[in-house]
Write an enzyme that holds these catalytic residues in place. Structure first.
Site, mmCIF file in Angstrom:
data_model
loop_
_atom_site.group_PDB
_atom_site.id
_atom_site.type_symbol
_atom_site.label_atom_id
_atom_site.label_comp_id
_atom_site.label_asym_id
_atom_site.label_seq_id
_atom_site.Cartn_x
_atom_site.Cartn_y
_atom_site.Cartn_z
ATOM 1 N N ASP A 86 0.825 -1.216 0.000
ATOM 2 C CA ASP A 86 0.000 0.000 0.000
ATOM 3 C C ASP A 86 0.860 1.267 0.000
ATOM 4 O O ASP A 86 1.968 1.274 0.538
ATOM 5 C CB ASP A 86 -0.917 -0.013 1.233
ATOM 6 N N ASN A 124 -10.938 -3.005 -5.231
ATOM 7 C CA ASN A 124 -10.227 -2.055 -6.115
ATOM 8 C C ASN A 124 -10.907 -1.886 -7.479
ATOM 9 O O ASN A 124 -10.626 -0.916 -8.196
ATOM 10 C CB ASN A 124 -8.766 -2.463 -6.325
HETATM 11 C C1 IPE Z 1 -5.346 -2.792 -0.071
HETATM 12 O O1 IPE Z 1 -5.052 -1.461 -0.259
HETATM 13 C C2 IPE Z 1 -5.358 -3.523 -1.391
HETATM 14 C C3 IPE Z 1 -4.079 -3.711 -2.030
HETATM 15 C C4 IPE Z 1 -2.916 -3.376 -1.532
HETATM 16 C C5 IPE Z 1 -4.128 -4.344 -3.327
HETATM 17 P P1 IPE Z 1 -6.209 -0.364 -0.451
HETATM 18 O O2 IPE Z 1 -5.542 0.938 -0.465
HETATM 19 O O3 IPE Z 1 -7.043 -0.729 -1.618
HETATM 20 O O4 IPE Z 1 -7.078 -0.587 0.862
HETATM 21 P P2 IPE Z 1 -7.887 0.451 1.734
HETATM 22 O O5 IPE Z 1 -8.815 1.135 0.789
HETATM 23 O O6 IPE Z 1 -6.883 1.371 2.324
HETATM 24 O O7 IPE Z 1 -8.567 -0.373 2.773
HETATM 25 C C1 IPE Z 2 -1.689 0.248 -3.313
HETATM 26 O O1 IPE Z 2 -1.514 1.620 -3.346
HETATM 27 C C2 IPE Z 2 -1.871 -0.338 -4.678
HETATM 28 C C3 IPE Z 2 -3.224 -0.861 -4.919
HETATM 29 C C4 IPE Z 2 -4.197 -0.854 -4.057
HETATM 30 C C5 IPE Z 2 -3.486 -1.400 -6.230
HETATM 31 P P1 IPE Z 2 -2.733 2.628 -3.323
HETATM 32 O O2 IPE Z 2 -3.147 2.898 -4.731
HETATM 33 O O3 IPE Z 2 -3.814 2.136 -2.431
HETATM 34 O O4 IPE Z 2 -2.028 3.910 -2.712
HETATM 35 P P2 IPE Z 2 -2.581 4.884 -1.605
HETATM 36 O O5 IPE Z 2 -3.034 4.064 -0.444
HETATM 37 O O6 IPE Z 2 -3.700 5.653 -2.238
HETATM 38 O O7 IPE Z 2 -1.408 5.743 -1.274
HETATM 39 MG MG MG Z 3 -4.207 2.376 -0.449
#
Ligand code: IPE
Ligand code: IPE
Ligand code: MG
Length: 244
Positions: free
Chosen positions: A18, A66
């Site tokens: 993340d 996602n």
């Molecule tokens: C979790 O991260 C999913 C992945 C790393 C693929 P998200 O950024 O999607 O999760 P939330 O929204 O913070 O719970």
């Molecule tokens: C994790 O990074 C990657 C996926 C969930 C695919 P994020 O896209 O959730 O990045 P933040 O949490 O917005 O920084």
């Molecule tokens: Mg995220």
């Protein structure tokens, strides 16, 4: 960088990767740039894990939830996934890595499946390390899938409902086919599981790192494993009796 002991390594590590979006925003770039840098971090961490001797690495690359992101971002992520599968194909095969996908992979675009499925097949006999990509993955959805299959088998008279135990359910859960995760690590500073490996998380050590995923490197992985080893030093984490 922390020291890591060769014995008492976590066998199965799950990573919630993340922080890509925040990494890009901090640099004044679009989220896509963050995902691209995140993809480079995946290459790094797979390589280090293989070298360390971790037997299974489950990477949360795309959650069921996602799909609700803006279409442009979903498309960019799918494009990067295809690129990763193509560019890493030789390295995966040459290093004895078995690639598997967990999640509702039927929802993935055809062009991703065309890279994913042949690589999963070609690497299926490899034994050095399993790399499980969680794609269109949600742990609740995974449990629901198992529940449906068991209910169907019970109605067909193939199993007796009284035989459905926690252990039987675990044996049917795809994300646990490589064993329960010993360590679940989340980068990016948030401290939640976001629907990752919920059934298997029962006994896992949870480690949270403030590092944003694109910046996560070998030293950060060593720190997380060191934390795991410090916590589990008092008992044998692979002692099955602890699993209850
Ligand atoms: C979790 O991260 C999913 C992945 C790393 C693929 P998200 O950024 O999607 O999760 P939330 O929204 O913070 O719970
Ligand atoms: C994790 O990074 C990657 C996926 C969930 C695919 P994020 O896209 O959730 O990045 P933040 O949490 O917005 O920084
Ligand atoms: Mg995220």
């Amino acid at each position: 960088m922390s020291w890591v002991e060769a014995r008492n390594l976590p066998r199965h590590v799950g990573i919630i990767m993340d922080g890509n979006g925040r990494w890009a925003t901090l640099r004044g770039e679009d989220r896509q740039a963050g995902h691209k840098a995140g993809s480079a971090a995946v290459r790094r961490i797979v390589r280090v894990s293989r070298r360390l001797g971790i037997s299974a690495l489950t990477l949360y690359a795309f959650s069921e939830q996602n799909w609700a992101r803006p279409q442009g971002e979903v498309e960019a992520l799918m494009g990067l996934l295809e690129e990763f599968l193509k560019s890493e194909r030789d390295e995966i095969l040459d290093n004895g890595i078995r690639l598997v996908a967990i999640g509702d992979t039927g929802r993935l675009p055809e062009f991703v499946r065309e890279s994913l499925d042949p690589l999963a097949r070609a690497s299926s006999e490899n034994e050095k390390m399993t790399l499980a990509l969680a794609l269109s993955y949600g742990a609740r959805e995974e449990i629901a899938h198992v529940a449906r299959a068991l209910a169907t088998a019970a109605i067909a008279g193939q199993i007796d409902p009284t035989e459905i135990t926690a252990k039987l359910i675990a044996s049917r859960i795809p994300s646990l086919s490589v064993g329960e995760p010993d360590l679940i690590l989340r980068t990016g500073g948030e401290q939640r599981l976001s629907n990752f490996l919920l059934y298997g998380a029962a006994n896992a050590e949870l480690v949270f790192s403030d590092r944003l995923w694109p910046d996560f490197d070998e030293a950060d992985l060593f720190d997380a494993i060191h934390t795991y080893q410090t916590r589990t030093a008092a008992y044998s984490p692979h002692d099955e009796s602890r699993r209850g």
